[in-house]
Design a protein around this motif. Structure first.
Motif, PDB file in Angstrom:
ATOM      1  N   LEU A 174       0.854  -1.182   0.000  1.00 20.83           N
ATOM      2  CA  LEU A 174       0.000   0.000   0.000  1.00 20.83           C
ATOM      3  C   LEU A 174       0.892   1.234   0.000  1.00 20.83           C
ATOM      4  CD1 LEU A 174      -2.692  -0.834   2.746  1.00 20.83           C
ATOM      5  CD2 LEU A 174      -2.609  -1.567   0.356  1.00 20.83           C
ATOM      6  N   THR A 175       0.615   2.174  -0.898  1.00 18.60           N
ATOM      7  CA  THR A 175       1.403   3.405  -0.979  1.00 18.60           C
ATOM      8  C   THR A 175       0.456   4.591  -0.973  1.00 18.60           C
ATOM      9  OG1 THR A 175       3.099   2.268  -2.289  1.00 18.60           O
ATOM     10  CG2 THR A 175       3.144   4.669  -2.270  1.00 18.60           C
ATOM     11  N   LEU A 176       0.578   5.435   0.049  1.00 22.41           N
ATOM     12  CA  LEU A 176      -0.266   6.621   0.216  1.00 22.41           C
ATOM     13  C   LEU A 176       0.586   7.864  -0.014  1.00 22.41           C
ATOM     14  CD1 LEU A 176      -2.918   8.042   1.182  1.00 22.41           C
ATOM     15  CD2 LEU A 176      -1.984   7.877   3.512  1.00 22.41           C
ATOM     16  N   VAL A 177       0.137   8.744  -0.904  1.00 25.22           N
ATOM     17  CA  VAL A 177       0.880   9.969  -1.208  1.00 25.22           C
ATOM     18  C   VAL A 177       0.529  11.046  -0.182  1.00 25.22           C
ATOM     19  CG1 VAL A 177       1.354  11.748  -2.919  1.00 25.22           C
ATOM     20  CG2 VAL A 177       0.907   9.398  -3.664  1.00 25.22           C
ATOM     21  N   LEU A 178       1.556  11.602   0.445  1.00 22.51           N
ATOM     22  CA  LEU A 178       1.378  12.668   1.438  1.00 22.51           C
ATOM     23  C   LEU A 178       1.774  14.031   0.888  1.00 22.51           C
ATOM     24  CD1 LEU A 178       2.881  10.841   4.555  1.00 22.51           C
ATOM     25  CD2 LEU A 178       0.502  10.863   3.771  1.00 22.51           C
ATOM     26  N   GLN A 179       2.658  14.047  -0.072  1.00 23.73           N
ATOM     27  CA  GLN A 179       3.101  15.299  -0.714  1.00 23.73           C
ATOM     28  C   GLN A 179       3.541  14.968  -2.129  1.00 23.73           C
ATOM     29  OE1 GLN A 179       5.943  18.334   1.151  1.00 23.73           O
ATOM     30  NE2 GLN A 179       7.265  17.453  -0.443  1.00 23.73           N
ATOM     31  N   GLY A 180       3.305  15.910  -3.061  1.00 21.16           N
ATOM     32  CA  GLY A 180       3.719  15.696  -4.441  1.00 21.16           C
ATOM     33  C   GLY A 180       2.850  14.664  -5.125  1.00 21.16           C
ATOM     34  N   SER A 181       3.432  13.948  -6.080  1.00 20.95           N
ATOM     35  CA  SER A 181       2.698  12.923  -6.826  1.00 20.95           C
ATOM     36  C   SER A 181       3.688  12.024  -7.540  1.00 20.95           C
ATOM     37  CB  SER A 181       1.738  13.562  -7.838  1.00 20.95           C
ATOM     38  OG  SER A 181       2.443  14.350  -8.783  1.00 20.95           O
ATOM     39  N   PHE A 182       3.193  10.877  -7.995  1.00 20.22           N
ATOM     40  CA  PHE A 182       4.012   9.984  -8.816  1.00 20.22           C
ATOM     41  C   PHE A 182       3.137   9.303  -9.848  1.00 20.22           C
ATOM     42  CE2 PHE A 182       2.590   6.913  -5.582  1.00 20.22           C
ATOM     43  CZ  PHE A 182       2.324   5.779  -6.349  1.00 20.22           C
ATOM     44  N   GLN A 183       3.790   8.739 -10.839  1.00 17.43           N
ATOM     45  CA  GLN A 183       3.095   8.003 -11.889  1.00 17.43           C
ATOM     46  C   GLN A 183       3.775   6.657 -12.099  1.00 17.43           C
ATOM     47  OE1 GLN A 183       1.978  10.213 -15.473  1.00 17.43           O
ATOM     48  NE2 GLN A 183       2.726  12.109 -14.522  1.00 17.43           N
ATOM     49  N   ASP A 184       2.962   5.687 -12.513  1.00 18.92           N
ATOM     50  CA  ASP A 184       3.497   4.402 -12.954  1.00 18.92           C
ATOM     51  C   ASP A 184       2.560   3.846 -14.018  1.00 18.92           C
ATOM     52  OD1 ASP A 184       1.305   3.355 -11.620  1.00 18.92           O
ATOM     53  OD2 ASP A 184       2.460   2.421 -10.021  1.00 18.92           O
ATOM     54  N   ALA A 185       2.690   2.564 -14.317  1.00 20.28           N
ATOM     55  CA  ALA A 185       1.902   1.965 -15.394  1.00 20.28           C
ATOM     56  C   ALA A 185       0.406   1.983 -15.096  1.00 20.28           C
ATOM     57  CB  ALA A 185       2.365   0.531 -15.628  1.00 20.28           C
ATOM     58  N   THR A 186       0.016   2.130 -13.833  1.00 24.36           N
ATOM     59  CA  THR A 186      -1.414   2.086 -13.486  1.00 24.36           C
ATOM     60  C   THR A 186      -2.065   3.462 -13.466  1.00 24.36           C
ATOM     61  OG1 THR A 186      -1.058   2.260 -11.084  1.00 24.36           O
ATOM     62  CG2 THR A 186      -0.945   0.054 -12.066  1.00 24.36           C
ATOM     63  N   GLY A 187      -1.268   4.551 -13.524  1.00 24.70           N
ATOM     64  CA  GLY A 187      -1.855   5.885 -13.524  1.00 24.70           C
ATOM     65  C   GLY A 187      -1.059   6.863 -12.674  1.00 24.70           C
ATOM     66  N   ARG A 188      -1.722   7.975 -12.341  1.00 23.00           N
ATOM     67  CA  ARG A 188      -1.092   9.036 -11.552  1.00 23.00           C
ATOM     68  C   ARG A 188      -1.717   9.073 -10.159  1.00 23.00           C
ATOM     69  NH1 ARG A 188      -1.992  14.268  -9.983  1.00 23.00           N
ATOM     70  NH2 ARG A 188      -0.129  15.611  -9.805  1.00 23.00           N
ATOM     71  N   TYR A 189      -0.873   9.301  -9.155  1.00 28.81           N
ATOM     72  CA  TYR A 189      -1.316   9.323  -7.766  1.00 28.81           C
ATOM     73  C   TYR A 189      -0.863  10.621  -7.111  1.00 28.81           C
ATOM     74  CZ  TYR A 189      -2.194   4.420  -8.677  1.00 28.81           C
ATOM     75  OH  TYR A 189      -2.667   3.248  -9.213  1.00 28.81           O
ATOM     76  N   GLY A 190      -1.846  11.411  -6.645  1.00 23.91           N
ATOM     77  CA  GLY A 190      -1.566  12.673  -5.982  1.00 23.91           C
ATOM     78  C   GLY A 190      -1.819  12.576  -4.497  1.00 23.91           C
ATOM     79  N   VAL A 191      -1.800  13.715  -3.818  1.00 19.81           N
ATOM     80  CA  VAL A 191      -1.944  13.754  -2.367  1.00 19.81           C
ATOM     81  C   VAL A 191      -3.266  13.098  -1.944  1.00 19.81           C
ATOM     82  CG1 VAL A 191      -2.194  15.270  -0.373  1.00 19.81           C
ATOM     83  CG2 VAL A 191      -0.503  15.799  -2.130  1.00 19.81           C
ATOM     84  N   GLY A 192      -3.169  12.148  -1.030  1.00 20.67           N
ATOM     85  CA  GLY A 192      -4.336  11.431  -0.528  1.00 20.67           C
ATOM     86  C   GLY A 192      -4.662  10.167  -1.285  1.00 20.67           C
ATOM     87  N   ASP A 193      -4.097   9.998  -2.479  1.00 23.71           N
ATOM     88  CA  ASP A 193      -4.373   8.800  -3.271  1.00 23.71           C
ATOM     89  C   ASP A 193      -3.633   7.588  -2.696  1.00 23.71           C
ATOM     90  OD1 ASP A 193      -6.114   9.862  -5.164  1.00 23.71           O
ATOM     91  OD2 ASP A 193      -4.498  10.497  -6.491  1.00 23.71           O
ATOM     92  N   LEU A 194      -4.266   6.435  -2.801  1.00 22.31           N
ATOM     93  CA  LEU A 194      -3.710   5.187  -2.299  1.00 22.31           C
ATOM     94  C   LEU A 194      -3.538   4.208  -3.465  1.00 22.31           C
ATOM     95  CD1 LEU A 194      -2.959   3.392   0.202  1.00 22.31           C
ATOM     96  CD2 LEU A 194      -5.334   2.599   0.153  1.00 22.31           C
ATOM     97  N   GLU A 195      -2.305   3.769  -3.682  1.00 22.84           N
ATOM     98  CA  GLU A 195      -2.065   2.717  -4.670  1.00 22.84           C
ATOM     99  C   GLU A 195      -1.953   1.379  -3.955  1.00 22.84           C
ATOM    100  OE1 GLU A 195       0.575   1.864  -8.596  1.00 22.84           O
ATOM    101  OE2 GLU A 195       1.724   2.327  -6.784  1.00 22.84           O
ATOM    102  N   ILE A 196      -2.641   0.377  -4.498  1.00 27.09           N
ATOM    103  CA  ILE A 196      -2.585  -0.981  -3.954  1.00 27.09           C
ATOM    104  C   ILE A 196      -1.954  -1.873  -5.013  1.00 27.09           C
ATOM    105  CG2 ILE A 196      -3.910  -2.918  -3.051  1.00 27.09           C
ATOM    106  CD1 ILE A 196      -6.004  -0.935  -2.130  1.00 27.09           C
ATOM    107  N   ALA A 197      -0.796  -2.443  -4.687  1.00 19.45           N
ATOM    108  CA  ALA A 197      -0.060  -3.289  -5.628  1.00 19.45           C
ATOM    109  C   ALA A 197       0.047  -4.698  -5.047  1.00 19.45           C
ATOM    110  CB  ALA A 197       1.337  -2.719  -5.881  1.00 19.45           C
ATOM    111  N   ASN A 198      -0.163  -5.689  -5.917  1.00 17.81           N
ATOM    112  CA  ASN A 198      -0.033  -7.073  -5.479  1.00 17.81           C
ATOM    113  C   ASN A 198       1.010  -7.803  -6.326  1.00 17.81           C
ATOM    114  OD1 ASN A 198      -1.281  -7.626  -7.940  1.00 17.81           O
ATOM    115  ND2 ASN A 198      -3.313  -7.842  -7.019  1.00 17.81           N
TER     116      ASN A 198
END
Length: 211
Positions: free
Chosen positions: A146-170
């Motif tokens: 689980l990756t939660l963005v607290l500042q800034g943003s990042f992108q990967d193959a699944t999309g873009r994640y900004g502040v407050g967004d949660l990425e779930i990777a398995n």
């Protein structure tokens, strides 16, 4: 203000409300809930349902001495757990995991830093600092991340994640997260198994960095 588009799955909220979610994941869920009104409302609904189910459960017999045992401890000293508030970009649950201290960043290379908040048999939770434009080495997963963005943003193959967004990777996801331009990306990440790096150098350093 950033619009949160990636939320906690309902089944994970149910596990958190029931108290069955591993500690590392609970820190991330609590942090997201503190930032997301929609997930906070959903969690409160699950907690209400859980309370109703408890009220409908059949009574359970207890020992004859339980009442006197409880009463004998009424005068015991009680020290409540400290309550931590949000500090900068770090939500209250993160500050609680830090026990109120500022992050102690340790370099991983290429400007990326981490602070391990806790680790154990059930998993680990850490803060990550990723400079703008920097990539985290390509990796897959031995379990859930689980990756939660607290500042800034990042992108990967699944999309873009900004502040407050949660990425779930398995185990099915292999990705190379890249921090966007602008503020450094600060994330809260929890895993229940080591990552699987493709490149030799990250694999070589993995035991040292405890990732």
């Amino acid at each position: 203000m950033s619009v949160i588009r990636h939320h906690i799955p309902e089944e994970m909220l149910v596990a958190y409300a029931a108290g069955t979610l591993p500690h590392a994941f609970s820190v991330v869920v609590a942090s997201h809930v503190s930032m997301c009104a929609a997930c906070r409302a959903s969690l409160e609904a699950h907690q209400t349902i859980g309370g109703m189910l408890l009220e409908d459960m059949a009574p359970v017999a207890v020992s004859d001495g339980l009442k006197s045992h409880l009463l004998s401890h009424l005068d015991d000293p009680f020290r409540p757990d400290p309550v931590y508030q949000k500090s900068g970009v770090l939500p209250g649950p993160v500050m609680a995991a830090l026990k109120g201290r500022p992050p102690r960043w340790k370099k991983l290379g290429m400007g990326v830093c981490q602070d391990i908040l806790s680790e154990g048999p059930e998993g680990s939770v850490r803060l990550l600092y990723i400079p703008p434009g920097q990539a985290v080495p390509d990796h897959s997963h031995g379990g859930l991340e689980l990756t939660l963005v607290l500042q800034g943003s990042f992108q990967d193959a699944t999309g873009r994640y900004g502040v407050g967004d949660l990425e779930i990777a398995n185990e099915d996801l292999e990705h190379t997260p890249v921090a966007d331009a602008g503020d450094p990306c600060i994330c809260l990440a929890a895993t229940d198994a080591p990552l699987r790096f493709r490149a030799f150098v990250p694999r070589l350093l993995q035991p040292l960095f405890r990732i």
